[in-house]
Scaffold this motif. Sequence first.
Motif, short mmCIF file in Angstrom:
data_model
loop_
_atom_site.label_atom_id
_atom_site.label_comp_id
_atom_site.label_asym_id
_atom_site.label_seq_id
_atom_site.Cartn_x
_atom_site.Cartn_y
_atom_site.Cartn_z
N ASP A 202 5.32 -8.19 -9.34
CA ASP A 202 5.75 -6.90 -8.81
C ASP A 202 5.70 -5.82 -9.88
O ASP A 202 5.27 -4.68 -9.63
CB ASP A 202 7.16 -7.01 -8.24
N ARG A 203 6.15 -6.14 -11.10
CA ARG A 203 6.11 -5.17 -12.19
C ARG A 203 4.66 -4.81 -12.53
O ARG A 203 4.34 -3.64 -12.82
CB ARG A 203 6.82 -5.72 -13.43
N ARG A 204 3.81 -5.80 -12.50
CA ARG A 204 2.39 -5.56 -12.80
C ARG A 204 1.77 -4.65 -11.75
O ARG A 204 1.00 -3.73 -12.08
CB ARG A 204 1.66 -6.91 -12.86
N HIS A 205 2.09 -4.86 -10.50
CA HIS A 205 1.58 -4.00 -9.44
C HIS A 205 2.01 -2.56 -9.65
O HIS A 205 1.21 -1.62 -9.48
CB HIS A 205 2.07 -4.48 -8.07
N ASP A 206 3.27 -2.36 -10.02
CA ASP A 206 3.78 -1.01 -10.25
C ASP A 206 3.02 -0.33 -11.39
O ASP A 206 2.71 0.87 -11.32
CB ASP A 206 5.27 -1.05 -10.57
#
Length: 902
Positions: A202-206
């Motif tokens: 999720d952090r990578r997507h952001d």
Amino acid sequence: MQGAVSTAVRPFANAAESRGDVTALLAQALAEGRARVMHRLLEAPHAGLRTARSLAHVTDAVVAAVFHYVTQHLHPRPIRTKGEQLAVIAVGGYGRGEMAPFSDVDLLFLTPYKQTAWGETVIEEMCYLLWDLKLKLGHSVRSIADCLRYAKSDITIRTALLEKRFLCGDREAFDKLDARLWEDLFVQTGPEFVEAKLSERDRRHDRHGGSRYLLEPNIKEGKGGLRDLQTLHWVSKYIYVCNTAWDLVARGIYRHDEVQKFADAAKFIWAVRCHLHDLNGRAQEVLSFDRQIEIAERMGFQDLDGRRGVERFMQTYFRHAKNVGDLTRIFAAALEAEHAKPQPRFSMLLRAFSFGEGPADLGAFQVQDSRLTVRDDRVFAEDPVNILRLFHQAAKMDAMIHPEALRLVTQSLDLIDDRMRRDPAANRLFLEMLLHKESGAWLLRRMNETDVLGRFVPEFGRIVAMMQFNMYHHYTVDEHTIQTINMLNEIERQEAIEDLPVSSDIVKSGLNRLVLYVALLLHDVGKGQGGDHSEIGAGIAERVCPRLGLSAAETEMVVWLVRHHLLMSDVAQKRDISDPATVRDFARQVQIPERLRLLLVLTVCDIRGVGPGVWNNWKAQLLRNLYWDTRDTLTGGAEQSRSHRIDRARGALSDALAKWPEAERARELTRHYPHYWLGLETDLHVKFAEMARRPAEGVTSRFLHDPGRDATAALLYMQDHPGIFSRMAGAFALAGTSVVDARTYTTTDGMACSAFFLQDAEGQAFEESRLDRLRRTISRTLKGEVIVRERLAEKAKNRTAKPFTLPTRIKFDNEVSELYTVIEVDTRDRLGLLHDLTRTLTAMNINIFSAIIATYGEQAVDVFYVRDLFGLKIRAQSKQRQIERRLTDAIEGKAPPAGLQG
């Protein structure tokens, strides 16, 4: 290869002397091996996984040969102690046996216990040799105990060790590490690992844009890219001890066709990544526009049915990225079912109960794992409208939909046929969801990701995953559409009052929501079919609206909005809206205030839905001014409003100059024509008055920040003469500025008040520290110390050409303005374009009075308000054709007219 290494060593008395020959031998073998692999990729350009595995195999052979050379020839130790055992292990992506041409070579040098002197020597020598071979080496030296200790506290190290692969050396140490990791760590920490990897995802997507539909995606780290596939692989191996996705079929997690989607996505994205590395000659993960064209050609995507091959290639990529999202959802459901992943909160059930409902009232649905799901796998077959009811109920309960229910939806898409599309109940449900101001965009995105939206509205289905090959749009056509609806949701929730006061007030005061939402849904459905997408879209809307249940009057309004959805932004950004004729012409097309209100809100949502950074204060103010002036025209107050605005502008300047002597103030208030008062704000009138009061020799200049336009205003006051505009445009180009608006007004006493609004390469106003350079460049240009054309040609040599081809269109309009001929030039943007265009017009004795400069990614639309040498409009067709030819030559970089080389 190890035999070849031993042969290379034999002629030397000392093995160390053979180092150069061995390094050359290995370098040649590595280069030849990689070349063969890449040649096979060009022959079979879709064989991405085979290429990745072959590159890893070539690297394996080189690493093993280096280990053999170091341990058998440079530092032989025939009898080694227990502590001198050494295993060379591939970890990370290399450990998975998959490599792109310029991937890192991640190695773990594993020892049973504490490192020995012999081991240190071997590892150091191996690293130097591998570096000499130009490999991107990443390495660590650890004992088994070290690996366990670090893996317990660091998820990244744990993930790398999960994918370890034995290469060479002592196998016993590798086997011991593997057993200890599973027994002491992996088996006991499944839920912890899953939660960490999904949070990391999720952090990578952001970090990479939060959408899988960005037009220049990061194919490794972005949403729907390789890292998402690898996350599925890591979690399945950690939880289910599966080595391949096919193993998950036997466990009942995926169906055979779903794993085939996994394999197809991995194969395609790996092929793209290998081509991308190869073309760049280095590790590169962002699929930029220029590389998209080359890779599309390599992979055999050709122009077809009016669509470019590169657009078809990217649509294929986005569909694979979407499939990766579907697979992630299915996998998450399996993890929840086995409690390997924390379940979502139960609070959403309170929403259902607040409507006086209980579990028995959910009909075809139920709550499972705190999410909405189907009662059984027959509910859609029994009544296909239940597919829409599932999403509708989710919005009603503010609930997440269970991945298993979404999975059943994708398996039931064939049930969405013409009969269901004509069903009044289905259309009522669809429109209620479309108009849901809290969850409308979320519902559309979920329906789009499961292909429900494209099946229920096939006209929308044609634009799903369709890319727009330009640098203006950030998203695919379908994602852009959903972004516009999300923007309208925010306006309706009164969350954008500060940024969008007029639109927020219009929505709050009431308007036809159904018309506006349906128009946004359909405004771009005509793209990709050749021709004017607005006209094609209007024809589609005329067919779709009655099917959805709209009345004849509502359908007519939607059709008008789709046909004219670009009108307001075009007029605001490409015309001088201070000219009354511009406003009157726009008002004639709009005709009624209700259209104007709807069109403004639609235009705002459309621009803001393009992507980050496209909307700014300058565009907002242009649209507001056009809206207010047009409203006055439609309601009969235009002339009074125009006269009032001129008087108000004069009065504001008079107040600001209250301390001036009366005679000086009166002179300043009477030396300007009406357009001056309507075209600039009071603070700029004040600045020009001060400059005129104390003019410098030659040119007087002022630079100030203009927050209303997110730009730097460059104000120039000088004696009016032909060519000023062109010289200024050249000076700004040399200084690295982008001109976003330009106005020149001549006073009754022959002076020129020129206002250029400038932005830097990032679309922002210039910092104060950079303004001195801008002043110097302008001064030198006006003095003739700089030959603009030559300097611009030098700068252009150092710029890479953009990967876009755009036709040049030049239009003449003598109706939109009472005083001027409007020349609109629509072409590809480049360094010095504005200078070349204005220089050409000046050479033809065409006087430029103002220019509206608009840039849409790689597309420039420059609009000039001009008159001829005698102050007349340019009406003769022969003269217009001559100007068009000269401007086209200037755009194409042909020699300038004689006598105008500056």
